[in-house]
Design an enzyme around this catalytic site. Structure first.
Site, PDB file in Angstrom:
ATOM      1  N   CYS A   1      -0.735   4.879 -10.274  1.00 21.63           N
ATOM      2  CA  CYS A   1      -2.193   3.916  -9.358  1.00 21.63           C
ATOM      3  C   CYS A   1      -3.300   3.401  -9.366  1.00 21.63           C
ATOM      4  CB  CYS A   1      -1.061   3.598  -8.416  1.00 21.63           C
ATOM      5  SG  CYS A   1       0.066   2.868  -7.505  1.00 21.63           S
TER       6      CYS A   1
ATOM      7  N   PHE B   1       1.138  -1.283   0.407  1.00 25.98           N
ATOM      8  CA  PHE B   1      -0.022  -0.026  -0.094  1.00 25.98           C
ATOM      9  C   PHE B   1       0.938   1.278  -0.154  1.00 25.98           C
ATOM     10  CE2 PHE B   1      -1.752  -3.684   2.060  1.00 25.98           C
ATOM     11  CZ  PHE B   1      -3.554  -3.605   1.209  1.00 25.98           C
TER      12      PHE B   1
HETATM   13  C1  UDX Z   1      -1.784   5.317  -4.524  1.00 23.21           C
HETATM   14  C2  UDX Z   1      -2.206   5.146  -2.931  1.00 23.21           C
HETATM   15  O1  UDX Z   1      -2.606   6.223  -1.629  1.00 23.21           O
HETATM   16  C3  UDX Z   1      -1.459   3.915  -2.403  1.00 23.21           C
HETATM   17  O2  UDX Z   1      -2.057   3.163  -0.978  1.00 23.21           O
HETATM   18  C4  UDX Z   1      -1.305   2.822  -3.025  1.00 23.21           C
HETATM   19  O3  UDX Z   1      -0.369   1.927  -2.752  1.00 23.21           O
HETATM   20  C5  UDX Z   1      -0.734   2.993  -4.610  1.00 23.21           C
HETATM   21  O4  UDX Z   1      -2.019   4.371  -4.925  1.00 23.21           O
HETATM   22  P1  UDX Z   1      -0.345   7.009  -5.039  1.00 23.21           P
HETATM   23  O5  UDX Z   1      -0.641   6.832  -6.357  1.00 23.21           O
HETATM   24  O6  UDX Z   1       1.938   7.202  -4.402  1.00 23.21           O
HETATM   25  O7  UDX Z   1      -0.247   5.609  -3.788  1.00 23.21           O
HETATM   26  O8  UDX Z   1      -0.862   8.490  -4.842  1.00 23.21           O
HETATM   27  P2  UDX Z   1      -1.883   9.143  -3.966  1.00 23.21           P
HETATM   28  O9  UDX Z   1      -0.986   9.899  -2.158  1.00 23.21           O
HETATM   29  O10 UDX Z   1      -3.036   8.623  -2.536  1.00 23.21           O
HETATM   30  O11 UDX Z   1      -2.356  10.204  -4.556  1.00 23.21           O
HETATM   31  C6  UDX Z   1      -3.151   9.911  -5.852  1.00 23.21           C
HETATM   32  C7  UDX Z   1      -3.382  11.480  -6.487  1.00 23.21           C
HETATM   33  O12 UDX Z   1      -4.546  11.716  -5.931  1.00 23.21           O
HETATM   34  C8  UDX Z   1      -2.409  12.677  -6.512  1.00 23.21           C
HETATM   35  O13 UDX Z   1      -2.689  12.654  -7.671  1.00 23.21           O
HETATM   36  C9  UDX Z   1      -2.575  13.330  -5.467  1.00 23.21           C
HETATM   37  O14 UDX Z   1      -2.868  14.972  -6.076  1.00 23.21           O
HETATM   38  C10 UDX Z   1      -4.278  13.550  -5.779  1.00 23.21           C
HETATM   39  N1  UDX Z   1      -4.970  13.711  -4.325  1.00 23.21           N
HETATM   40  C11 UDX Z   1      -4.600  12.808  -3.250  1.00 23.21           C
HETATM   41  C12 UDX Z   1      -6.227  14.599  -4.569  1.00 23.21           C
HETATM   42  O15 UDX Z   1      -6.691  15.103  -5.439  1.00 23.21           O
HETATM   43  N2  UDX Z   1      -7.217  14.953  -3.576  1.00 23.21           N
HETATM   44  C13 UDX Z   1      -6.405  14.616  -2.060  1.00 23.21           C
HETATM   45  O16 UDX Z   1      -7.490  14.747  -1.089  1.00 23.21           O
HETATM   46  C14 UDX Z   1      -5.804  12.777  -2.160  1.00 23.21           C
END
Ligand code: UDX
Length: 437
Positions: A264, A149
């Protein structure tokens, strides 16, 4: 323990380095010679805070090696499959060819007591199919599914101190033995009372995709509220703060803006939808298509807002784009909403100058037509509009008075709702957030 990690991309490189750091003897294997050469020199092939340090210290102990020769997995008791499962071209489903190839490559080198551990994100049903393949090959090795995760930017921390561990194992003695071996792999985390869920293959696979589906839904929920707030003259940020105080809802992952991207969430919700349809349950998660659509609409909205704010056209206007990575502390531009906004504005004839502390090289490779500046001040000079699309700390802390001296027009569009509207307005700026009045 002696462990091999197959696939040294994002997941594999971090997993190999962290397992070695935890005291195991690890060999990372990948077919990409350039990547292996970098890793063997203790350099990460991508930007990830803390990874270079861990690669360096683990390599020095002699417990971490990298190789392009799959035969080097011999002697390891546990073999971790950490290859990618990208979206298939022209389809929603995941491409499992790398997972299948990894298992086939491992087969000739597996001993009867070996454990193969799948970590890649896969459609539910894959582990059962791979376990059947192991049986058919008759090598005696066992399979377990152990989803990860980890978040980019926090990958080292998430791997060394995960917030939970999930083992998907076979029924009976075989599963008990697999769980025991995994307990040895994760002895350090278990000693710190990390919650552990031992379950079947299908549940373990689903845990991963449903967690990502939930997170994506949470983000699109608040972005849907931003759309309503825009129409009603309300403030989605205050709304998120207020509903987030309800501990059942929680404030995290309720930041409205230009939406989610990365390697992801977007591909995982699409692959999940495709798999549910195969299982005859497409209806159950049909809402994920809306989640995807809401998410994609936000990028469009950002571009529309820039056009509106510049009086109906961005043609030949200088637009500074702050951020290219899909999120801060990353150089990853896969499915990046920030890069997408820059490309769309460029397509409308704007003179885009984009900047990012880490993601410029990856962006240039994909979109050499954009203008880039490595220095933030250079990027800002003479701008008709400034668009903040990745909330790096250095952009959040920009001083509106100082930046005001550099630009031509004091117009800022905050695609991540991270700036204080009042401070910027007091400094003479026109401030526009997303879903904020
Ligand atoms: C995600 C999951 O969080 C992680 O547990 C999994 O293993 C892989 O996918 P990650 O892709 O590293 O991780 O990014 P994450 O921090 O989840 O952010 C994903 C996207 O959502 C980013 O583009 C971020 O900017 C966006 N986001 C996040 C929002 O737009 N609003 C939020 O409140 C949070």
């Amino acid at each position: 323990m002696r462990i091999s990690v197959i696939g040294c991309g994002y997941l594999g490189a971090v997993t190999a380095a962290c397992l070695a750091q935890l005291g195991h003897e690890v060999v990372g294997v990948d077919v990409d010679a350039a990547k292996i050469e970098l890793l063997a020199g203790a350099r990460a092939p991508f930007f990830e805070p803390g990874l270079d340090e861990i690669l360096g210290s683990a390599t020095q102990t002699g417990r971490l090696r990298f190789s392009t020769d799959i035969a080097d997995v011999e002697g390891a008791a546990v073999h971790v499959i950490a290859v990618g499962t990208p979206q298939r071209k022209g389809e929603n489903a995941a491409d499992l060819s790398y997972v299948d190839a990894a298992l086939e490559a491992l087969l000739p080198h597996l001993g009867p007591d070996d454990l193969v551990v799948g970590k890649s994100t896969v459609p539910v049903g894959t582990a059962a199919r791979l376990a059947a393949r192991l049986d058919e090959a008759g090598c005696g090795a066992t399979l377990a599914w152990n989803p990860e995760f980890l978040r980019e930017g926090y990958a080292v921390r998430d791997t060394i101190s995960p917030d939970r561990l999930v083992y998907g194992v076979a029924a009976g003695e075989e599963g008990v033995r697999a769980a025991k071996l995994l307990d040895e792999v994760f002895a350090e985390a278990l000693a710190h009372d990390t919650p552990l869920i031992v379950t079947d293959y299908a549940t373990a696979e689903l845990v991963k995709v449903s967690a990502n589906a939930f997170l994506a839904t949470k983000i699109s929920f608040i972005n849907a509220m931003a759309e309503i707030a825009e129409a009603a003259g309300a403030d989605v940020t205050a709304l998120a703060d207020a509903i987030g105080h309800d501990t059942r809802i929680g404030r995290r992952f309720l930041n409205a803006g230009i939406g989610f991207g990365g390697g992801c969430l977007p591909k995982d919700i699409r692959a999940f939808t495709a798999r549910a349809e195969e299982l005859g349950r497409g209806e159950s998660i049909a809402f994920l298509k809306e989640v995807d659509k809401i998410n994609l609409r936000r990028r469009e909205r950002m571009v529309e807002m820039v056009v509106e704010s510049l009086g109906g056209t961005v043609y030949q206007k200088k637009v500074t784009v702050l951020g290219l990575a899909f999120k801060p502390e990353s150089d990853d531009v896969r499915d990046s909403p920030a890069l997408d906004v820059a490309v769309r504005l460029n397509g409308l004839g704007a003179h885009v100058v984009a900047t990012d502390p880490a993601a410029i090289p990856n962006s240039i490779r994909l979109h050499p037509q954009l203008g880039f500046a490595t220095d933030t001040r250079d990027a800002l000079r003479g701008a008709d509009a400034v668009v903040l699309v990745t909330e790096w700390a250095q952009y959040r802390s920009l001083d509106p008075v100082e930046v005001g001296q550099l630009v031509r027009d004091r117009l800022i569009l905050d695609g991540r709702n991270v700036l204080d509207p009042q401070t910027w307005r007091q400094a003479g700026w026109t401030y526009r957030g997303m879903g904020r009045p």
